[in-house]
Design an enzyme around this catalytic site. Sequence first.
Site, mmCIF file in Angstrom:
data_model
loop_
_atom_site.group_PDB
_atom_site.id
_atom_site.type_symbol
_atom_site.label_atom_id
_atom_site.label_comp_id
_atom_site.label_asym_id
_atom_site.label_seq_id
_atom_site.Cartn_x
_atom_site.Cartn_y
_atom_site.Cartn_z
ATOM 1 C CD GLN A 87 -2.812 -1.449 0.375
ATOM 2 O OE1 GLN A 87 -3.792 -0.702 0.389
ATOM 3 N NE2 GLN A 87 -2.680 -2.425 -0.522
ATOM 4 C CB ALA A 121 -11.303 0.483 3.271
ATOM 5 C CG HIS A 122 -7.226 0.195 0.261
ATOM 6 N ND1 HIS A 122 -6.372 -0.859 0.056
ATOM 7 C CD2 HIS A 122 -8.413 -0.195 -0.266
ATOM 8 C CE1 HIS A 122 -7.010 -1.822 -0.576
ATOM 9 N NE2 HIS A 122 -8.250 -1.440 -0.778
ATOM 10 C CG ASN A 123 -7.336 3.170 -3.024
ATOM 11 O OD1 ASN A 123 -6.271 3.686 -2.679
ATOM 12 N ND2 ASN A 123 -7.393 2.003 -3.644
ATOM 13 N NE ARG A 130 0.890 2.687 3.414
ATOM 14 C CZ ARG A 130 1.340 1.899 4.370
ATOM 15 N NH1 ARG A 130 1.045 2.151 5.646
ATOM 16 N NH2 ARG A 130 2.088 0.844 4.073
#
Length: 352
Positions: free
Chosen positions: A215, A256-258, A235
């Site tokens: 990530q 969560a990511h994004n 991240r």
Amino acid sequence: MSDPVFFSSVGPILLAEVAALAGAALPEGLDRELAIRGAAPLESAGPDDLAYMDNAKYAEALGLTRARACLVSPRFAARVPEGTIALVTPQPYRGFAKVLARLFPSAARPTSLFGATGVSPGSFVHPAARLEPGVVVDPGVVIGPGAEIGAETVLAAGAVIGPGTRIGRGCAVGPGASVLHALIGNRVIIHGGARIGQDGFGFAMGAGGHLKVPQVGRVIIQDDVEIGANTTIDRGASRDTIIGEGTKIDNLVQIAHNVVIGRHCVIVAQVGISGSTTLEDYVVLGGQVGVVGHLRIGMGAQIAGSSNINKDVPPGARWGGTPAKPVREWFREMTTLKRIAARERLAEDTAE
């Protein structure tokens, strides 16, 4: 009522200042030297306190209050009892919040647990980190190389600021929080135990095992965001996770990511937002809402608590249920199910 052990009032505050803060008009002929020293609910307020009322459920308590003054909307002004000064304002609760912040500035954001100033000798600040004037660093804080901390920011005991992380001015990071791989704006509040910038949950699944996907994105948090205790913000995988200006996030939320969250959103406790979902500006998610990944929730949409979102939501929509749908449709379904269940119970009772 506030406990002076934990929150000391800076009062007295003249009622003229209270009225100015709350956008209220002072009654004609009022003694300009009258003041308050504290704030309390209607039922427990005393002759030195300010109270507020903006809900008809508390009409009886309003009639019995002993508060020195009460912030009320115009519709309830006539119900303020003799001996209590009515300060009429269109937004009593918002006005009360402004007065509370004036009376109890230490309660508005996490502060040093030790009433400290400057950098505690019990902290570790890497020589390559840069701190602007007025930064407060409690014992047990760790600040990594290349980190930058803006003026008047407070880092409470046990906070960890990762290498290269940038935190703006006037921020507060609560006890035990960690901020890694992140760019933080000004006046951001991060409560105790929050985790920002750790790995997103990314794996290439397969029969031969689940391969971890590095990530390599960041977390970007814009100005005036508040993040509750033990909330986690991962991240990005290859792009950034973004929290927009003025958004307020409750405790125990997973982002969560994004994920991209717009400006002035409200996210209540125990919400989970899966990866790569976008919330446009002014979205409200009630408690325990679950959002599937790769969706878009339109500007101003409101989602009822405990709902599950598995498809895009149009701007301005009000949805609820599992799976979530427009609230009118949801209510019709629940009403129909209730009627069917009642008929079945009646049939069973008749058969017996």
